[in-house]
Motif scaffolding. Structure first.
Motif, PDB file in Angstrom:
ATOM      1  N   PHE A 146       1.676  -5.964   5.717  1.00 46.25           N
ATOM      2  CA  PHE A 146       2.985  -6.326   4.563  1.00 46.25           C
ATOM      3  C   PHE A 146       3.076  -5.546   3.587  1.00 46.25           C
ATOM      4  O   PHE A 146       2.254  -5.684   2.621  1.00 46.25           O
ATOM      5  N   TYR A 147       3.675  -4.447   3.875  1.00 44.97           N
ATOM      6  CA  TYR A 147       3.986  -3.266   2.967  1.00 44.97           C
ATOM      7  C   TYR A 147       4.750  -3.873   1.614  1.00 44.97           C
ATOM      8  O   TYR A 147       5.939  -4.622   1.717  1.00 44.97           O
ATOM      9  N   TYR A 148       4.491  -3.456   0.660  1.00 37.80           N
ATOM     10  CA  TYR A 148       5.298  -3.885  -0.858  1.00 37.80           C
ATOM     11  C   TYR A 148       5.841  -2.346  -1.001  1.00 37.80           C
ATOM     12  O   TYR A 148       5.116  -1.383  -1.291  1.00 37.80           O
ATOM     13  N   ASN A 149       7.098  -2.314  -1.175  1.00 39.29           N
ATOM     14  CA  ASN A 149       7.861  -1.105  -1.405  1.00 39.29           C
ATOM     15  C   ASN A 149       8.197  -1.116  -3.026  1.00 39.29           C
ATOM     16  O   ASN A 149       9.090  -1.818  -3.438  1.00 39.29           O
ATOM     17  N   GLY A 150       7.678  -0.092  -3.656  1.00 40.62           N
ATOM     18  CA  GLY A 150       7.915  -0.435  -5.242  1.00 40.62           C
ATOM     19  C   GLY A 150       9.204   0.353  -5.531  1.00 40.62           C
ATOM     20  O   GLY A 150       9.675   1.067  -4.914  1.00 40.62           O
ATOM     21  N   PRO A 151       9.690   0.218  -6.981  1.00 39.52           N
ATOM     22  CA  PRO A 151      10.932   0.554  -7.314  1.00 39.52           C
ATOM     23  C   PRO A 151      10.990   2.190  -7.416  1.00 39.52           C
ATOM     24  O   PRO A 151      12.147   2.797  -7.436  1.00 39.52           O
ATOM     25  N   ASP A 152       9.904   2.917  -7.389  1.00 42.16           N
ATOM     26  CA  ASP A 152       9.817   4.151  -7.684  1.00 42.16           C
ATOM     27  C   ASP A 152       9.749   5.292  -6.373  1.00 42.16           C
ATOM     28  O   ASP A 152       9.109   6.295  -6.402  1.00 42.16           O
ATOM     29  N   SER A 153       9.729   4.319  -5.247  1.00 47.73           N
ATOM     30  CA  SER A 153       9.669   5.285  -4.062  1.00 47.73           C
ATOM     31  C   SER A 153      10.765   6.194  -3.857  1.00 47.73           C
ATOM     32  O   SER A 153      11.587   6.251  -4.281  1.00 47.73           O
ATOM     33  N   ASP A 154      10.324   7.241  -3.041  1.00 44.27           N
ATOM     34  CA  ASP A 154      11.538   8.182  -2.614  1.00 44.27           C
ATOM     35  C   ASP A 154      12.522   7.276  -1.923  1.00 44.27           C
ATOM     36  O   ASP A 154      12.380   6.258  -1.506  1.00 44.27           O
ATOM     37  N   PRO A 168      -2.082  -4.888   3.468  1.00 45.58           N
ATOM     38  CA  PRO A 168      -2.701  -6.033   3.640  1.00 45.58           C
ATOM     39  C   PRO A 168      -2.307  -6.515   5.352  1.00 45.58           C
ATOM     40  O   PRO A 168      -1.153  -6.549   5.559  1.00 45.58           O
ATOM     41  N   SER A 222       0.198   3.619   8.310  1.00 46.03           N
ATOM     42  CA  SER A 222       0.549   4.778   7.346  1.00 46.03           C
ATOM     43  C   SER A 222       1.929   4.203   6.531  1.00 46.03           C
ATOM     44  O   SER A 222       2.672   3.762   7.152  1.00 46.03           O
ATOM     45  N   ALA A 223       1.940   4.901   5.316  1.00 47.84           N
ATOM     46  CA  ALA A 223       3.019   4.694   4.771  1.00 47.84           C
ATOM     47  C   ALA A 223       3.143   5.942   4.116  1.00 47.84           C
ATOM     48  O   ALA A 223       2.603   6.783   3.379  1.00 47.84           O
ATOM     49  N   CYS A 224       4.797   6.703   4.366  1.00 50.82           N
ATOM     50  CA  CYS A 224       4.859   7.909   3.626  1.00 50.82           C
ATOM     51  C   CYS A 224       6.200   7.799   2.752  1.00 50.82           C
ATOM     52  O   CYS A 224       6.947   7.016   2.981  1.00 50.82           O
ATOM     53  N   GLY A 225       6.088   8.464   1.550  1.00 51.85           N
ATOM     54  CA  GLY A 225       7.095   8.439   0.687  1.00 51.85           C
ATOM     55  C   GLY A 225       7.158   7.491  -0.234  1.00 51.85           C
ATOM     56  O   GLY A 225       8.391   7.182  -0.814  1.00 51.85           O
ATOM     57  N   VAL A 226       6.075   6.638  -0.237  1.00 52.80           N
ATOM     58  CA  VAL A 226       6.147   5.505  -1.103  1.00 52.80           C
ATOM     59  C   VAL A 226       5.746   5.987  -2.654  1.00 52.80           C
ATOM     60  O   VAL A 226       5.248   7.250  -2.939  1.00 52.80           O
ATOM     61  N   ASP A 227       5.835   5.068  -3.439  1.00 49.94           N
ATOM     62  CA  ASP A 227       5.733   5.489  -4.940  1.00 49.94           C
ATOM     63  C   ASP A 227       4.256   5.254  -5.348  1.00 49.94           C
ATOM     64  O   ASP A 227       3.822   4.522  -6.286  1.00 49.94           O
ATOM     65  N   ARG A 238       9.318  -6.387   0.201  1.00 48.36           N
ATOM     66  CA  ARG A 238       8.193  -6.459   1.023  1.00 48.36           C
ATOM     67  C   ARG A 238       8.786  -6.225   2.583  1.00 48.36           C
ATOM     68  O   ARG A 238       9.765  -6.909   3.057  1.00 48.36           O
ATOM     69  N   ARG A 284       2.067   2.501 -10.556  1.00 51.62           N
ATOM     70  CA  ARG A 284       1.375   1.672  -9.251  1.00 51.62           C
ATOM     71  C   ARG A 284       0.057   2.244  -9.063  1.00 51.62           C
ATOM     72  O   ARG A 284      -0.078   3.263  -8.183  1.00 51.62           O
ATOM     73  N   VAL A 328      -1.746  -8.855   7.759  1.00 47.11           N
ATOM     74  CA  VAL A 328      -1.501 -10.353   7.772  1.00 47.11           C
ATOM     75  C   VAL A 328      -0.965 -10.808   8.993  1.00 47.11           C
ATOM     76  O   VAL A 328      -0.480 -10.055   9.937  1.00 47.11           O
ATOM     77  N   PHE A 348       7.642  -5.858   6.581  1.00 48.07           N
ATOM     78  CA  PHE A 348       6.517  -6.211   7.551  1.00 48.07           C
ATOM     79  C   PHE A 348       6.654  -5.706   8.870  1.00 48.07           C
ATOM     80  O   PHE A 348       7.173  -6.495   9.617  1.00 48.07           O
ATOM     81  N   GLU A 380       0.425  -7.078  -8.076  1.00 50.55           N
ATOM     82  CA  GLU A 380       1.436  -6.998  -6.963  1.00 50.55           C
ATOM     83  C   GLU A 380       1.392  -8.291  -6.084  1.00 50.55           C
ATOM     84  O   GLU A 380       0.241  -8.907  -5.731  1.00 50.55           O
ATOM     85  N   TYR A 409      13.302   7.618   0.804  1.00 50.59           N
ATOM     86  CA  TYR A 409      12.896   7.374   2.487  1.00 50.59           C
ATOM     87  C   TYR A 409      11.454   7.253   2.485  1.00 50.59           C
ATOM     88  O   TYR A 409      10.849   7.725   1.739  1.00 50.59           O
ATOM     89  N   ALA A 410      11.130   6.055   3.105  1.00 50.07           N
ATOM     90  CA  ALA A 410       9.876   5.399   3.219  1.00 50.07           C
ATOM     91  C   ALA A 410       9.848   5.059   4.728  1.00 50.07           C
ATOM     92  O   ALA A 410      10.646   4.277   5.217  1.00 50.07           O
ATOM     93  N   GLU A 411       8.701   5.700   5.428  1.00 51.87           N
ATOM     94  CA  GLU A 411       8.264   5.459   6.568  1.00 51.87           C
ATOM     95  C   GLU A 411       6.843   4.391   6.468  1.00 51.87           C
ATOM     96  O   GLU A 411       5.942   4.999   5.887  1.00 51.87           O
ATOM     97  N   LEU A 412       7.143   3.383   7.281  1.00 48.75           N
ATOM     98  CA  LEU A 412       5.988   2.198   7.329  1.00 48.75           C
ATOM     99  C   LEU A 412       5.669   2.046   8.444  1.00 48.75           C
ATOM    100  O   LEU A 412       6.457   1.340   9.273  1.00 48.75           O
TER     101      LEU A 412
END
Lengths: 173, 148
Positions: free
Chosen positions: B96-104, A104, A87-92, B81, A98, A106, B83, A171, B106-109
């Protein structure tokens, strides 16, 4: 008269709130898929799970973090509905900048240290027709796509394609 | 008499089994910790020791989480990125998460053991800040039903 002014002010405030709420809903609907069913979460750190869709034995959801209240994108096995695998929270995402969010899987096996791609799960906004990675093109159906590789693939960029096959986003991986 | 009661009460409290702490691992402290593509944090990792990394001790970990926190002088929360993963001497698996420039800010991965084929293994939980701009954050690991 004073009461009337207060009532009118209250109605204006309530209307504004409704408009804001509606615009937030629209954001979420951009990846509504066809199912969009509420699903009970088996993990306390995620709540309000809604199924976006299924693909390749995987189930995709949107939800809310119990810790932060942030919006989450969630994926897991379709055989265990409501059980998150990642899960990913707070992402753009979702945004026009995007249009896809990728999970992925890996890893590497000793003695090699080269990271390879085992599986790719993707959530996409409307208008994304397919994703491409490592020479494989995977169709996006109801805003989701998934592929599990029989042989792990070398890491390479992930591309989002529109209906004409044009690359609209890339990406690094 | 009152002193005796207080002393007896303290002994009773001390004697009560405390909740086990082994079920979770949070590292490093949140206070002003930079994650860069090469700084280590936490106990030693087995894999990719040239990357920004944090590893837990050994346990039957269930959940590995990396939380990016922005604000202040730090990028908000940073682009790169991340991991979150699990590892032992034989293998490493994660998302392998990519975290972009427009994220809040706060990001939980998160990643869960069964979803990456390492369910029920005795292993380390790990998080890598693989590349991108430096950021602030912390890694967590949970075993059993401690998280979720």
């Amino acid at each position: 008269m004073k009461k009337l002014i207060i009532i009118i002010s209250l109605l204006i405030v309530l209307s504004f709130g409704a408009i804001v709420a509606a615009s937030k809903s629209t954001d979420i609907l951009a990846l509504g898929g066809t199912d969009d069913q509420p699903v009970a979460s088996s993990h306390g750190d995620l709540k309000s799970l809604h199924l976006i869709g299924r693909a390749g034995g995987r189930a995709f959801y949107r939800g809310v973090s119990s810790d932060s209240g942030a919006t989450c994108i969630v994926v897991g096995s379709a055989e265990r509905l409501g059980e998150p695998g990642a899960s990913a929270c707070g992402v753009d995402f979702p945004t026009t900048e995007r249009p896809i969010f990728t999970f992925p899987l890996v890893g590497a096996d000793a003695p090699s240290t080269e990271l390879k791609l085992y599986r790719l799960d993707v959530v996409a906004i409307d208008g994304v027709a397919a994703v491409r990675v490592a020479g494989h093109t995977i169709p996006v159906v109801d805003n989701v796509a998934s592929i599990t590789f029989a042989q792990p693939q070398p890491l390479s960029p992930i591309q989002a394609l529109d209906a004409k096959g044009k690359v609209i986003y890339e990406e690094g991986l | 008499m009152r002193r005796f009661i207080v002393l007896a009460g303290a002994l009773v409290v001390l004697g009560v089994p405390q909740p086990a702490l082994a079920g979770s691992w949070i590292y490093p402290n949140l206070t002003n910790v930079w994650w860069t593509p090469n700084n280590p944090s936490g106990t030693p990792c087995i894999w990719y020791t040239d990357r920004g990394r944090g590893c837990s001790g050994w346990d039957y970990w269930h959940n590995s989480e990396f939380t990016l926190v922005g604000g202040g002088e730090f990028f908000c929360p940073g682009t790169g990125r991340v991991f979150p993963s699990f590892q032992n001497n034989d293998r490493i698996r994660g998302i392998f998460y990519y975290n972009g420039p427009d994220s809040d800010c706060y990001a939980e991965l998160d990643v869960y053991d069964t979803d990456v084929g390492m369910g029920g293994w005795y292993m380390k939980a790990s998080s890598y800040y693989w590349d991108g701009t430096s950021s602030r954050g912390h890694a967590e690991a949970y075993s059993g039903g401690d998280h979720g």
